[in-house]
Motif scaffolding. Structure first.
Motif, PDB file in Angstrom:
ATOM      1  N   SER A 194       0.831  -1.209   0.000  1.00 25.66           N
ATOM      2  CA  SER A 194       0.000   0.000   0.000  1.00 25.66           C
ATOM      3  C   SER A 194       0.861   1.254   0.000  1.00 25.66           C
ATOM      4  N   THR A 195       1.932   1.225   0.776  1.00 27.39           N
ATOM      5  CA  THR A 195       2.839   2.373   0.833  1.00 27.39           C
ATOM      6  C   THR A 195       3.419   2.671  -0.543  1.00 27.39           C
ATOM      7  N   ILE A 196       3.871   1.626  -1.217  1.00 26.87           N
ATOM      8  CA  ILE A 196       4.466   1.792  -2.545  1.00 26.87           C
ATOM      9  C   ILE A 196       3.437   2.346  -3.528  1.00 26.87           C
ATOM     10  N   LYS A 197       2.209   1.843  -3.462  1.00 29.46           N
ATOM     11  CA  LYS A 197       1.158   2.328  -4.364  1.00 29.46           C
ATOM     12  C   LYS A 197       0.804   3.784  -4.080  1.00 29.46           C
ATOM     13  N   ILE A 198       0.729   4.141  -2.805  1.00 27.49           N
ATOM     14  CA  ILE A 198       0.394   5.525  -2.439  1.00 27.49           C
ATOM     15  C   ILE A 198       1.460   6.482  -2.944  1.00 27.49           C
ATOM     16  N   ILE A 199       2.712   6.098  -2.800  1.00 22.88           N
ATOM     17  CA  ILE A 199       3.804   6.959  -3.272  1.00 22.88           C
ATOM     18  C   ILE A 199       3.748   7.094  -4.791  1.00 22.88           C
ATOM     19  N   SER A 200       3.513   5.975  -5.482  1.00 19.47           N
ATOM     20  CA  SER A 200       3.416   6.010  -6.943  1.00 19.47           C
ATOM     21  C   SER A 200       2.268   6.911  -7.392  1.00 19.47           C
ATOM     22  N   ASP A 201       1.126   6.793  -6.709  1.00 14.94           N
ATOM     23  CA  ASP A 201      -0.031   7.631  -7.049  1.00 14.94           C
ATOM     24  C   ASP A 201       0.252   9.102  -6.760  1.00 14.94           C
ATOM     25  N   THR A 202       0.811   9.363  -5.582  1.00 15.78           N
ATOM     26  CA  THR A 202       1.059  10.745  -5.157  1.00 15.78           C
ATOM     27  C   THR A 202       2.047  11.448  -6.081  1.00 15.78           C
ATOM     28  N   LYS A 203       3.049  10.706  -6.529  1.00 15.32           N
ATOM     29  CA  LYS A 203       4.071  11.286  -7.404  1.00 15.32           C
ATOM     30  C   LYS A 203       3.613  11.383  -8.862  1.00 15.32           C
ATOM     31  N   GLY A 204       2.455  10.802  -9.172  1.00 15.57           N
ATOM     32  CA  GLY A 204       1.957  10.851 -10.545  1.00 15.57           C
ATOM     33  C   GLY A 204       2.618   9.847 -11.464  1.00 15.57           C
ATOM     34  N   TRP A 205       3.163   8.773 -10.898  1.00 13.05           N
ATOM     35  CA  TRP A 205       3.871   7.777 -11.702  1.00 13.05           C
ATOM     36  C   TRP A 205       2.985   6.594 -12.087  1.00 13.05           C
ATOM     37  N   THR A 206       1.829   6.462 -11.468  1.00  3.19           N
ATOM     38  CA  THR A 206       0.926   5.353 -11.777  1.00  3.19           C
ATOM     39  C   THR A 206       0.296   5.591 -13.146  1.00  3.19           C
ATOM     40  N   HIS A 207       0.406   4.601 -14.040  1.00  8.89           N
ATOM     41  CA  HIS A 207      -0.069   4.777 -15.416  1.00  8.89           C
ATOM     42  C   HIS A 207      -1.299   3.936 -15.732  1.00  8.89           C
ATOM     43  N   GLY A 208      -1.726   3.091 -14.808  1.00  7.54           N
ATOM     44  CA  GLY A 208      -2.951   2.326 -15.002  1.00  7.54           C
ATOM     45  C   GLY A 208      -2.755   0.949 -15.598  1.00  7.54           C
ATOM     46  N   LYS A 209      -1.541   0.637 -16.018  1.00  2.91           N
ATOM     47  CA  LYS A 209      -1.290  -0.673 -16.612  1.00  2.91           C
ATOM     48  C   LYS A 209      -0.598  -1.629 -15.638  1.00  2.91           C
ATOM     49  N   GLU A 210      -0.464  -1.192 -14.388  1.00  5.94           N
ATOM     50  CA  GLU A 210       0.182  -2.043 -13.387  1.00  5.94           C
ATOM     51  C   GLU A 210      -0.677  -3.281 -13.118  1.00  5.94           C
ATOM     52  N   ARG A 211      -0.027  -4.424 -12.993  1.00  4.76           N
ATOM     53  CA  ARG A 211      -0.753  -5.667 -12.740  1.00  4.76           C
ATOM     54  C   ARG A 211      -0.414  -6.268 -11.382  1.00  4.76           C
ATOM     55  N   GLY A 212       0.454  -5.621 -10.662  1.00  2.00           N
ATOM     56  CA  GLY A 212       0.821  -6.143  -9.353  1.00  2.00           C
ATOM     57  C   GLY A 212       1.869  -5.276  -8.689  1.00  2.00           C
ATOM     58  N   ALA A 213       2.308  -5.720  -7.532  1.00  2.00           N
ATOM     59  CA  ALA A 213       3.257  -4.937  -6.738  1.00  2.00           C
ATOM     60  C   ALA A 213       4.558  -4.680  -7.490  1.00  2.00           C
ATOM     61  N   HIS A 214       5.015  -5.665  -8.273  1.00  4.32           N
ATOM     62  CA  HIS A 214       6.285  -5.501  -8.982  1.00  4.32           C
ATOM     63  C   HIS A 214       6.239  -4.310  -9.939  1.00  4.32           C
ATOM     64  N   ASN A 215       5.102  -4.108 -10.590  1.00  2.00           N
ATOM     65  CA  ASN A 215       4.988  -2.982 -11.519  1.00  2.00           C
ATOM     66  C   ASN A 215       5.035  -1.643 -10.787  1.00  2.00           C
ATOM     67  N   TYR A 216       4.437  -1.601  -9.601  1.00  2.00           N
ATOM     68  CA  TYR A 216       4.491  -0.365  -8.818  1.00  2.00           C
ATOM     69  C   TYR A 216       5.913  -0.103  -8.314  1.00  2.00           C
ATOM     70  N   ILE A 217       6.617  -1.178  -7.977  1.00  2.00           N
ATOM     71  CA  ILE A 217       8.020  -1.021  -7.571  1.00  2.00           C
ATOM     72  C   ILE A 217       8.832  -0.478  -8.743  1.00  2.00           C
ATOM     73  N   ASP A 218       8.534  -0.963  -9.958  1.00  2.00           N
ATOM     74  CA  ASP A 218       9.218  -0.455 -11.151  1.00  2.00           C
ATOM     75  C   ASP A 218       8.990   1.045 -11.318  1.00  2.00           C
ATOM     76  N   ASN A 219       7.790   1.513 -10.967  1.00  3.97           N
ATOM     77  CA  ASN A 219       7.515   2.950 -11.055  1.00  3.97           C
ATOM     78  C   ASN A 219       8.465   3.747 -10.168  1.00  3.97           C
ATOM     79  N   LEU A 220       8.801   3.179  -9.019  1.00  5.71           N
ATOM     80  CA  LEU A 220       9.657   3.894  -8.067  1.00  5.71           C
ATOM     81  C   LEU A 220      11.133   3.817  -8.443  1.00  5.71           C
ATOM     82  N   CYS A 221      11.546   2.716  -9.090  1.00  8.30           N
ATOM     83  CA  CYS A 221      12.984   2.560  -9.352  1.00  8.30           C
ATOM     84  C   CYS A 221      13.353   2.746 -10.824  1.00  8.30           C
TER      85      CYS A 221
END
Length: 342
Positions: free
Chosen positions: A254-281
Motif C-alpha cells: 500500500s505504501t508503494i502504491k500511495i507513493i506512486s499515485d502521489t508522485k503521478g507515476w501510476t499509469h494504469g497498466k500495473e498488474r501487481g506490486a512488482h509494476n508499482y516497484i518499477d515505477n519507483l525505481c
C-alpha cells in the motif's frame, strides 16, 4: 456501536499471572495521565462540558463492550440526621472507582479490561486532536487566541495564535503518550501505545529504532490503510494468528502504491506490486535504486506471494516466529524509509 478494545484483541495472550503492586501502580499512573493531563473534569472549579462528554462517552462505550449497565454505581447515598440522601457520581469517579477495584477473578482479565479504558481514552483524545488539526481555523479559535492568559504567550496575529494553541495541545498529547509508554516500561510491561491502540512489543531495540518512528510517520490520513494492515499484522503475531507477515507485506505494498499515485507515476497498466516497484525505481523517477527495488521484489516473491494465493495440493506455507518477526520488521523499516524520502 462496536468498539475495538485491548482486552478483546489480546484475550488469548496472557499478560499477567498475578496482580502485584507494580500493576496497581501502573493503572493509577495511567488513569491520572488521562484524568489530570488530557481530560480534567473541572476547569477553574467548574465542570468542563467537554470533559463531561468525554467521560460519559468513555464509560458508556466500555461498559457496553463488557456487557455491563455501568462500570460502577452511578448513584450513591448516605444518611444524615436519620434521613437518606442520594447523589449522582460524576462519570470520572465512576470510571476511577471501577479501575481501582481489586481483582475479583483473573488478574490477567482484570488488567486487560482496565487497560482498555486507558486505550479508549487516549484514542478518543487522539481522534479529537487529529480532527482539530485537519479543520480550518475557526473564528472562535481566533478569538480565544487573542485573549491573553498568564503564562501563555501567543503571537499577535489571531490566526497564528490559534495555530500556536493547536501546536500546544498536540504537543501536550504527545507528552502524555510518551509518559504512558514510559510507565509501561517502568512496570516491565511489553506494551506500547501508538495511533489509538495499545499493542504488545517484542524487542526494546526494535521498538526504539523502528516501531516508534514508524508509527509517528503514519499519523497522516493518507497512510490509514497502511496503519490498519500493520496493526493487524502485529495483533496476529502476538496472538499466534495466521499469516501476520501477509498483512505486513500488504502494508508495504500500500505504501508503494500511495507513493506512486502521489508522485503521478501510476499509469494504469500495473498488474501487481512488482509494476508499482518499477515505477519507483525507473531511471526517470529514481525514487529508489534498482538494487533496492530488487530487494523488495524478492520479499514479495518469497514472503507475500505464497500467502496471497491458495496452496492447492502443495504444503501450506508457513513462517517460523523469527521469520515472521523479520518480515514485519523488514516491512516496517521499508515503509518508514520510503515515507521519509517523500
Amino acid at each position: 456501536m462496536l468498539v475495538d478494545i485491548f482486552a478483546r484483541r489480546y484475550e488469548g495472550v496472557q499478560l499477567r499471572a498475578a496482580f502485584e503492586e507494580r500493576d496497581s501502580r501502573l493503572l493509577v499512573q495511567s488513569f491520572r495521565i488521562l484524568a489530570e493531563d488530557l481530560a480534567p473534569y473541572y476547569l477553574d472549579g467548574q465542570e468542563n462540558p467537554a470533559s463531561v462528554t468525554f467521560w460519559t462517552t468513555l464509560e458508556s462505550s466500555l461498559s457496553r463492550e463488557f456487557g455491563m449497565k455501568e462500570l460502577s454505581q452511578h448513584w450513591s447515598s448516605y444518611t444524615t440526621n436519620g434521613r437518606l440522601q442520594t447523589f449522582k457520581n460524576t462519570l470520572l469517579s465512576v470510571c476511577e472507582k471501577w479501575l481501582t477495584q481489586p481483582p475479583a477473578g483473573s488478574p490477567d482479565t482484570h488488567l486487560k479490561e482496565r487497560l482498555s479504558l486507558i486505550e479508549l481514552g487516549f484514542r478518543a483524545k487522539e481522534t479529537e486532536i487529529a480532527a482539530m488539526n485537519a479543520r480550518d481555523i475557526s473564528d472562535g479559535e481566533k478569538l480565544l487566541a487573542s485573549l491573553t492568559r498568564p503564562g501563555l504567550r501567543v503571537p499577535g496575529n489571531p490566526e497564528d495564535g490559534a495555530r500556536a494553541r493547536r501546536a500546544m495541545r498536540t504537543k501536550a498529547f504527545q507528552t502524555a503518550v510518551d509518559e504512558l509508554n514510559t510507565r509501561f516500561r517502568q512496570a516491565r510491561y511489553p506494551l506500547n501505545y501508538h495511533n489509538g491502540f495499545i499493542q504488545i512489543v517484542t524487542d526494546d531495540l526494535v521498538q526504539i529504532e523502528i516501531e516508534t518512528p514508524f508509527w509517528s510517520r503514519l499519523a497522516a490520513r493518507q497512510w490509514q490503510n497502511v496503519d490498519i494492515d500493520m496493526k493487524e499484522a502485529l495483533d496476529l503475531r502476538d496472538s499466534d494468528g495466521r499469516d501476520p507477515a501477509f498483512y505486513a507485506a500488504r502494508a508495504l505494498e500500500s505504501t508503494i502504491k500511495i507513493i506512486s499515485d502521489t508522485k503521478g507515476w501510476t499509469h494504469g497498466k500495473e498488474r501487481g506490486a512488482h509494476n508499482y516497484i518499477d515505477n519507483l525505481c525507473s531511471k526517470t523517477n529514481a525514487f529508489i535504486a534498482p538494487w533496492e527495488g530488487a530487494s523488495i521484489k524478492d520479499f514479495f516473491t518469497h514472503v507475500r506471494n505464497p500467502f496471497g494465493h491458495g496452496a492447492g495440493s502443495s504444503t501450506m506455507p508457513s513462517l517460523t516466529r523469527p521469520q515472521t518477526e523479520w518480515a514485519i520488521e523488514f516491512s516496517m523499516s521499508w515503509i518508514k524509509n520510503l515515507i521519509r524520502r517523500m
